[in-house]
Design a protein around this motif. Structure first.
Motif, PDB file in Angstrom:
ATOM      1  N   THR A 147       0.840  -1.204   0.000  1.00  0.00           N
ATOM      2  CA  THR A 147       0.000   0.000   0.000  1.00  0.00           C
ATOM      3  C   THR A 147       0.869   1.246   0.000  1.00  0.00           C
ATOM      4  OG1 THR A 147      -1.842  -1.124   1.091  1.00  0.00           O
ATOM      5  CG2 THR A 147      -1.736   1.276   1.322  1.00  0.00           C
ATOM      6  N   ALA A 148       1.840   1.305   0.908  1.00  0.00           N
ATOM      7  CA  ALA A 148       2.727   2.467   0.997  1.00  0.00           C
ATOM      8  C   ALA A 148       3.487   2.671  -0.315  1.00  0.00           C
ATOM      9  CB  ALA A 148       3.699   2.303   2.164  1.00  0.00           C
ATOM     10  N   GLU A 149       4.027   1.608  -0.858  1.00  0.00           N
ATOM     11  CA  GLU A 149       4.814   1.708  -2.091  1.00  0.00           C
ATOM     12  C   GLU A 149       3.943   2.092  -3.283  1.00  0.00           C
ATOM     13  OE1 GLU A 149       6.793  -2.089  -2.090  1.00  0.00           O
ATOM     14  OE2 GLU A 149       8.193  -1.437  -0.523  1.00  0.00           O
ATOM     15  N   ARG A 150       2.724   1.608  -3.309  1.00  0.00           N
ATOM     16  CA  ARG A 150       1.804   1.937  -4.397  1.00  0.00           C
ATOM     17  C   ARG A 150       1.519   3.440  -4.438  1.00  0.00           C
ATOM     18  NH1 ARG A 150      -4.220  -0.690  -4.723  1.00  0.00           N
ATOM     19  NH2 ARG A 150      -4.998   0.594  -6.418  1.00  0.00           N
ATOM     20  N   VAL A 151       1.516   4.062  -3.268  1.00  0.00           N
ATOM     21  CA  VAL A 151       1.264   5.494  -3.166  1.00  0.00           C
ATOM     22  C   VAL A 151       2.510   6.313  -3.492  1.00  0.00           C
ATOM     23  CG1 VAL A 151       0.627   7.308  -1.492  1.00  0.00           C
ATOM     24  CG2 VAL A 151      -0.644   5.164  -1.566  1.00  0.00           C
ATOM     25  N   GLY A 152       3.679   5.686  -3.478  1.00  0.00           N
ATOM     26  CA  GLY A 152       4.921   6.384  -3.797  1.00  0.00           C
ATOM     27  C   GLY A 152       5.874   6.522  -2.627  1.00  0.00           C
ATOM     28  N   PHE A 153       5.507   6.009  -1.461  1.00  0.00           N
ATOM     29  CA  PHE A 153       6.420   6.024  -0.325  1.00  0.00           C
ATOM     30  C   PHE A 153       7.598   5.105  -0.646  1.00  0.00           C
ATOM     31  CE2 PHE A 153       2.764   7.764   1.701  1.00  0.00           C
ATOM     32  CZ  PHE A 153       3.229   8.472   2.798  1.00  0.00           C
ATOM     33  N   GLN A 154       8.785   5.518  -0.235  1.00  0.00           N
ATOM     34  CA  GLN A 154       9.984   4.715  -0.461  1.00  0.00           C
ATOM     35  C   GLN A 154      10.483   4.157   0.863  1.00  0.00           C
ATOM     36  OE1 GLN A 154      12.959   6.655  -2.823  1.00  0.00           O
ATOM     37  NE2 GLN A 154      11.483   7.259  -4.370  1.00  0.00           N
ATOM     38  N   ARG A 155      10.884   2.905   0.799  1.00  0.00           N
ATOM     39  CA  ARG A 155      11.438   2.249   1.976  1.00  0.00           C
ATOM     40  C   ARG A 155      12.805   2.862   2.300  1.00  0.00           C
ATOM     41  NH1 ARG A 155      11.646  -3.866   3.702  1.00  0.00           N
ATOM     42  NH2 ARG A 155      13.414  -3.766   5.112  1.00  0.00           N
ATOM     43  N   GLU A 156      12.976   3.245   3.555  1.00  0.00           N
ATOM     44  CA  GLU A 156      14.241   3.851   3.959  1.00  0.00           C
ATOM     45  C   GLU A 156      15.086   2.933   4.821  1.00  0.00           C
ATOM     46  OE1 GLU A 156      13.192   7.668   5.676  1.00  0.00           O
ATOM     47  OE2 GLU A 156      13.555   8.576   3.716  1.00  0.00           O
ATOM     48  N   GLY A 157      14.482   2.109   5.620  1.00  0.00           N
ATOM     49  CA  GLY A 157      15.294   1.231   6.449  1.00  0.00           C
ATOM     50  C   GLY A 157      14.528   0.607   7.593  1.00  0.00           C
ATOM     51  N   LEU A 158      15.201  -0.319   8.256  1.00  0.00           N
ATOM     52  CA  LEU A 158      14.634  -1.046   9.380  1.00  0.00           C
ATOM     53  C   LEU A 158      14.974  -0.322  10.677  1.00  0.00           C
ATOM     54  CD1 LEU A 158      13.190  -3.661  10.341  1.00  0.00           C
ATOM     55  CD2 LEU A 158      15.483  -4.656  10.610  1.00  0.00           C
ATOM     56  N   LEU A 159      13.967  -0.042  11.474  1.00  0.00           N
ATOM     57  CA  LEU A 159      14.130   0.571  12.786  1.00  0.00           C
ATOM     58  C   LEU A 159      13.960  -0.546  13.816  1.00  0.00           C
ATOM     59  CD1 LEU A 159      11.880   3.690  12.124  1.00  0.00           C
ATOM     60  CD2 LEU A 159      14.374   3.568  11.985  1.00  0.00           C
ATOM     61  N   ARG A 160      15.057  -1.012  14.363  1.00  0.00           N
ATOM     62  CA  ARG A 160      15.037  -2.166  15.256  1.00  0.00           C
ATOM     63  C   ARG A 160      14.462  -1.788  16.616  1.00  0.00           C
ATOM     64  NH1 ARG A 160      20.851  -4.548  15.215  1.00  0.00           N
ATOM     65  NH2 ARG A 160      20.209  -4.204  17.320  1.00  0.00           N
ATOM     66  N   GLY A 161      13.542  -2.628  17.106  1.00  0.00           N
ATOM     67  CA  GLY A 161      12.929  -2.403  18.402  1.00  0.00           C
ATOM     68  C   GLY A 161      12.245  -1.054  18.518  1.00  0.00           C
ATOM     69  N   TRP A 162      11.685  -0.571  17.451  1.00  0.00           N
ATOM     70  CA  TRP A 162      11.189   0.801  17.343  1.00  0.00           C
ATOM     71  C   TRP A 162       9.925   1.063  18.151  1.00  0.00           C
ATOM     72  CZ3 TRP A 162      13.016   5.300  15.782  1.00  0.00           C
ATOM     73  CH2 TRP A 162      12.133   6.332  15.444  1.00  0.00           C
ATOM     74  N   GLN A 163       9.007   0.086  18.181  1.00  0.00           N
ATOM     75  CA  GLN A 163       7.683   0.392  18.716  1.00  0.00           C
ATOM     76  C   GLN A 163       7.171  -0.725  19.599  1.00  0.00           C
ATOM     77  OE1 GLN A 163       5.117   1.895  15.696  1.00  0.00           O
ATOM     78  NE2 GLN A 163       3.272   1.478  16.860  1.00  0.00           N
ATOM     79  N   GLN A 164       6.527  -0.325  20.682  1.00  0.00           N
ATOM     80  CA  GLN A 164       5.860  -1.276  21.554  1.00  0.00           C
ATOM     81  C   GLN A 164       4.531  -1.644  20.920  1.00  0.00           C
ATOM     82  OE1 GLN A 164       7.278  -2.207  24.513  1.00  0.00           O
ATOM     83  NE2 GLN A 164       5.667  -3.646  25.027  1.00  0.00           N
ATOM     84  N   ILE A 165       4.324  -2.931  20.673  1.00  0.00           N
ATOM     85  CA  ILE A 165       3.053  -3.424  20.150  1.00  0.00           C
ATOM     86  C   ILE A 165       2.642  -4.585  21.037  1.00  0.00           C
ATOM     87  CG2 ILE A 165       1.854  -4.499  18.211  1.00  0.00           C
ATOM     88  CD1 ILE A 165       3.601  -2.862  16.356  1.00  0.00           C
ATOM     89  N   GLY A 166       1.507  -4.426  21.681  1.00  0.00           N
ATOM     90  CA  GLY A 166       1.109  -5.436  22.652  1.00  0.00           C
ATOM     91  C   GLY A 166       2.127  -5.472  23.773  1.00  0.00           C
ATOM     92  N   SER A 167       2.675  -6.644  24.023  1.00  0.00           N
ATOM     93  CA  SER A 167       3.598  -6.813  25.144  1.00  0.00           C
ATOM     94  C   SER A 167       5.065  -6.837  24.715  1.00  0.00           C
ATOM     95  CB  SER A 167       3.259  -8.111  25.889  1.00  0.00           C
ATOM     96  OG  SER A 167       3.430  -9.206  25.017  1.00  0.00           O
ATOM     97  N   GLU A 168       5.341  -6.529  23.446  1.00  0.00           N
ATOM     98  CA  GLU A 168       6.736  -6.608  22.994  1.00  0.00           C
ATOM     99  C   GLU A 168       7.145  -5.428  22.127  1.00  0.00           C
ATOM    100  OE1 GLU A 168       7.035  -9.605  19.449  1.00  0.00           O
ATOM    101  OE2 GLU A 168       5.553 -10.386  20.873  1.00  0.00           O
ATOM    102  N   ARG A 169       8.442  -5.178  22.083  1.00  0.00           N
ATOM    103  CA  ARG A 169       9.003  -4.174  21.182  1.00  0.00           C
ATOM    104  C   ARG A 169       9.216  -4.835  19.826  1.00  0.00           C
ATOM    105  NH1 ARG A 169       9.098   0.593  22.940  1.00  0.00           N
ATOM    106  NH2 ARG A 169      10.325   1.282  21.180  1.00  0.00           N
ATOM    107  N   ARG A 170       8.830  -4.149  18.791  1.00  0.00           N
ATOM    108  CA  ARG A 170       8.920  -4.734  17.456  1.00  0.00           C
ATOM    109  C   ARG A 170       9.686  -3.822  16.512  1.00  0.00           C
ATOM    110  NH1 ARG A 170       3.115  -7.600  16.282  1.00  0.00           N
ATOM    111  NH2 ARG A 170       2.922  -8.621  18.306  1.00  0.00           N
TER     112      ARG A 170
END
Length: 179
Positions: A147-170
């Motif tokens: 979806t993001a790429e279809r709109v023209g967003f470009q992948r920049e990189g992996l953000l390790r442990g970036w966000q808390q989702i549920g009970s874990e950092r993802r």
């Protein structure tokens, strides 16, 4: 005191409309609450009740009142609310804003998220003149990445442990779209 943000109604391709949240959107919140993933990454209440759904909608209003962002309901060509897309302004002073979106399971696979995301991104870049738009996607979420790429967003990189989702950092993959 600053005035609240005015969440406009935006017309999108294919008869899709983006509009502010109303209390008539509780059925959308109910369906989203039954999803395995949406309540993990949002404040959608699960399990759903009207007494939990109403504060969810009120929080969306509060984002505009507090000038933190523009929350939109995605309405399909048949007039049914099917999801949301939000433009969040926390870093707008640094020339960037973030976006997030979800579509309920019954409406997925039709390009609705991409149409809504494209419409809000265009509005943010050209009307609001925000130079950089960002969004994050979990590495496993191929549909959201497409979806993001279809709109023209470009992948920049992996953000390790970036966000808390549920009970874990993802980990999250950062995507960006520049004006």
């Amino acid at each position: 005191m600053d005035q609240p943000l005015d969440v406009p109604e935006l017309a999108a391709d294919g008869g899709i409309t983006l509009r502010p949240w109303t209390l008539s959107d509780l059925d959308l919140v109910r369906e989203a609450s039954e999803d395995d993933y949406i309540p993990l990454i949002t404040t959608v209440p699960s399990p759903f009740s009207d007494s939990a759904g109403v504060p969810f909608v009120e929080r969306q209003w509060g984002r505009a009142t507090g000038r933190t962002g523009y929350p939109f309901v995605i309405v399909d060509s048949e007039g049914r609310p099917v999801g949301t897309v939000g433009l969040w302004l926390r870093d707008v002073g640094q020339g960037r804003a973030s976006l997030g979106y979800w579509v309920v399971k019954s409406a997925r696979g039709r390009g609705t998220a991409a149409t809504a995301l494209s419409t809000v991104a265009h509005w943010a870049l050209h009307t609001l003149r925000i130079p950089r738009l960002e969004l994050c996607v979990e590495p496993w979420n191929a549909a959201s990445a497409r979806t993001a790429e279809r709109v023209g967003f470009q992948r920049e990189g992996l953000l390790r442990g970036w966000q808390q989702i549920g009970s874990e950092r993802r980990h999250m993959v950062m995507y960006a779209l520049l004006s």
